[in-house]
Design an enzyme around this catalytic site. Structure first.
Site, PDB file in Angstrom:
ATOM      1  N   GLU B  48      14.832  15.741  18.189  1.00 53.42           N
ATOM      2  CA  GLU B  48      14.057  16.048  19.390  1.00 53.42           C
ATOM      3  C   GLU B  48      13.049  14.921  19.667  1.00 53.42           C
ATOM      4  O   GLU B  48      12.344  14.477  18.764  1.00 53.42           O
ATOM      5  CB  GLU B  48      13.315  17.378  19.186  1.00 53.42           C
ATOM      6  CG  GLU B  48      12.596  17.871  20.435  1.00 53.42           C
ATOM      7  CD  GLU B  48      11.884  19.204  20.209  1.00 53.42           C
ATOM      8  OE1 GLU B  48      11.717  19.592  19.023  1.00 53.42           O
ATOM      9  OE2 GLU B  48      11.494  19.844  21.201  1.00 53.42           O
ATOM     10  N   LYS B 121      14.928  22.414  27.890  1.00 50.51           N
ATOM     11  CA  LYS B 121      14.464  23.403  26.907  1.00 50.51           C
ATOM     12  C   LYS B 121      13.895  24.632  27.609  1.00 50.51           C
ATOM     13  O   LYS B 121      12.962  24.536  28.409  1.00 50.51           O
ATOM     14  CB  LYS B 121      13.397  22.750  26.025  1.00 50.51           C
ATOM     15  CG  LYS B 121      12.964  23.543  24.812  1.00 50.51           C
ATOM     16  CD  LYS B 121      12.027  22.675  23.933  1.00 50.51           C
ATOM     17  CE  LYS B 121      11.602  23.339  22.646  1.00 50.51           C
ATOM     18  NZ  LYS B 121      10.829  22.402  21.780  1.00 50.51           N
ATOM     19  N   CYS B 158      15.204  22.910  19.426  1.00 50.08           N
ATOM     20  CA  CYS B 158      14.140  23.353  18.518  1.00 50.08           C
ATOM     21  C   CYS B 158      13.761  24.832  18.667  1.00 50.08           C
ATOM     22  O   CYS B 158      14.466  25.686  18.178  1.00 50.08           O
ATOM     23  CB  CYS B 158      12.920  22.445  18.670  1.00 50.08           C
ATOM     24  SG  CYS B 158      11.854  22.496  17.193  1.00 50.08           S
TER      25      CYS B 158
END
Lengths: 293, 293
Positions: B48, B121, B158
């Site tokens: 990331e 995300k 994540c």
């Protein structure tokens, strides 16, 4: 920073190897329940279909004879026991609801002997030696938590273990502990490596429910050999961070007593606040079978 | 019984410890990508925000300077590289979409250098030293799989790791492998036991996505010390049964090359057919924040 109060709960997980005779199994369950209560257990959970042999390993219409109504003979035995011992009993039964409508149902008896709630298994497996679709009509009560005198719990059953949706829904309904009465075992002829991977997958999937929902998870499995199946025990409790806080053996009956502090739930959900961030605006397709054609 | 054909895929997971200088990080990423491709990797994933230090450990408006458009300078570097090496590149970037609208975005570059897709995300964390809500507008593209020349993949990022809904949705959209570019690490002052439990929870939650969806999961984490954080590496690939088939060290940069046979997906989903049994009629409340008041 204020902390939620300490409210310790002692769980009793009765990992058993049911025999052929239902009345014998009920008698042995009662003994285990008394033993667990004597050691301070407040919530006592039996394995899936504890009263009978694991009959779904064959498809035989006569096995419907194992079913009983709820309330019925077994709850009439267990309800006074719950009241006498002032414990919550979580008992998985083969329910006859009507001619041709049978369910795999778990009844939760409260500390006063009343029925706190029932859950009818929603996800029904069907694979070699687990021919449950023949016997069990899929549940129609949804995934609701059940309020008891000692705490709000979720009760799901065995195959439900593999579905994160089920764990999420009872957690969103306020469950602090999710119980999974279970009958999972190995078939003959698999490699040790395959057997180990299956057992580990079973543990991993359920620990993950504890983690992603910030709840305790208690899995209560059968053990021992029945017909062509070897149930692998390994009953356990995971805390809201997924830590394995107690686990039974694979190959013998065991009474697992485990202390849980529900304040761990609030603590864990403050540290890793997943429920805050769910994208409920973007989850609509979870009600689709598949998203491509 | 007919079996799906063998179609082996080699994944390259670049576990790195980004430096302060973005251009240096891009240069080092290019070197790792060339190295991975030279060893046969077909899908190569960076951690990331590989291009920058992990700036969200502080809230400083100047850090928005790290952002770039997509397509933009970094994709202009990586796109010809993907084409030259004929590999799929999965690159997590800090996207400037407009003044005041920034995203944590992963771009997937196909073997011909074109953009196969992007993912913004969806779940944005905010906890001590991970102040991402300050920087990243939550994604608005949903949870779609991305088609590449070598296979259909899911890309999540994540914090998405903790949400089984996200994994399920990309799996239902046909993803065979779910990649998680990640930046997860330890804060100072925690006990070893707490650190171990966090790392284990991170692994367990993602292995469970592999299990419940019957897909491969590849998590690619940062490693090393940055500011007040110690990223814990441990990048790994789990197979569709949740078996850990490869894992990197915690404390050093590593290039992990892992062979995956997508036929394992069909094999696993036949053995444990979870997708067959989802109760899509009863999952509606998954789009609610909470089910009690």
């Amino acid at each position: 920073m204020s902390r939620p109060p300490l409210r310790n709960l002692r769980l009793g997980l009765v990992q058993s190897a049911p025999l052929a005779d239902p009345s014998e199994n009920v008698k042995r369950a009662e003994e285990s329940i008394r033993q667990a209560a004597a050691q301070g257990a407040q919530l006592i959970c039996l394995p899936e279909l504890f009263r009978t042999p694991y009959f779904p390993q064959e498809e035989t219409a006569e096995h419907f004879e194992f079913a009983e109504p709820i309330p019925g003979p077994t709850t009439e035995r267990l309800s006074p026991l719950a009241r006498e011992l002032e414990v919550v009993l979580i008992a998985s039964l083969f329910e006859r609801r009507a001619a041709g409508i049978y369910h795999n149902t778990t009844v939760v008896l409260d500390t006063d002997g009343s029925t706190a709630g029932i859950y009818r298994k929603m996800h029904i497996p069907d694979d070699p030696l687990f021919f449950e679709k023949f016997y069990f009509t899929p549940g129609d009560l949804g995934f609701d938590a059940i309020e008891t005198a000692v705490g709000r719990i979720g009760v799901l059953i065995c195959w439900d273990q593999w579905f994160p949706e089920a764990a999420r829904l009872v957690a969103l309904d306020g469950a602090e502990i999710i119980f999974y009465p279970t009958a999972i075992g190995w078939l003959d002829g698999e490699t040790e490596s395959e057997n180990a991977a299956q057992r580990e997958a079973w543990i991993t999937a359920q620990r993950a429910h504890a983690i992603s929902n910030g709840v305790f998870v208690a899995a209560v499995n059968r053990t021992g050999r029945e017909g062509k199946l070897s149930f692998f025990g390994s009953s356990f409790v995971a805390d809201p961070q997924g830590r394995m806080i107690a686990q039974a053996a694979m190959d013998r009956e065991e009474l697992l007593l485990v202390d849980c502090n529900p304040a761990r739930i609030e603590q864990e959900r403050r540290a890793w606040p997943f429920l805050r961030d769910r994208r409920i605006d973007a989850y609509g397709d979870l009600t689709r079978r598949y998203r491509r054609g």
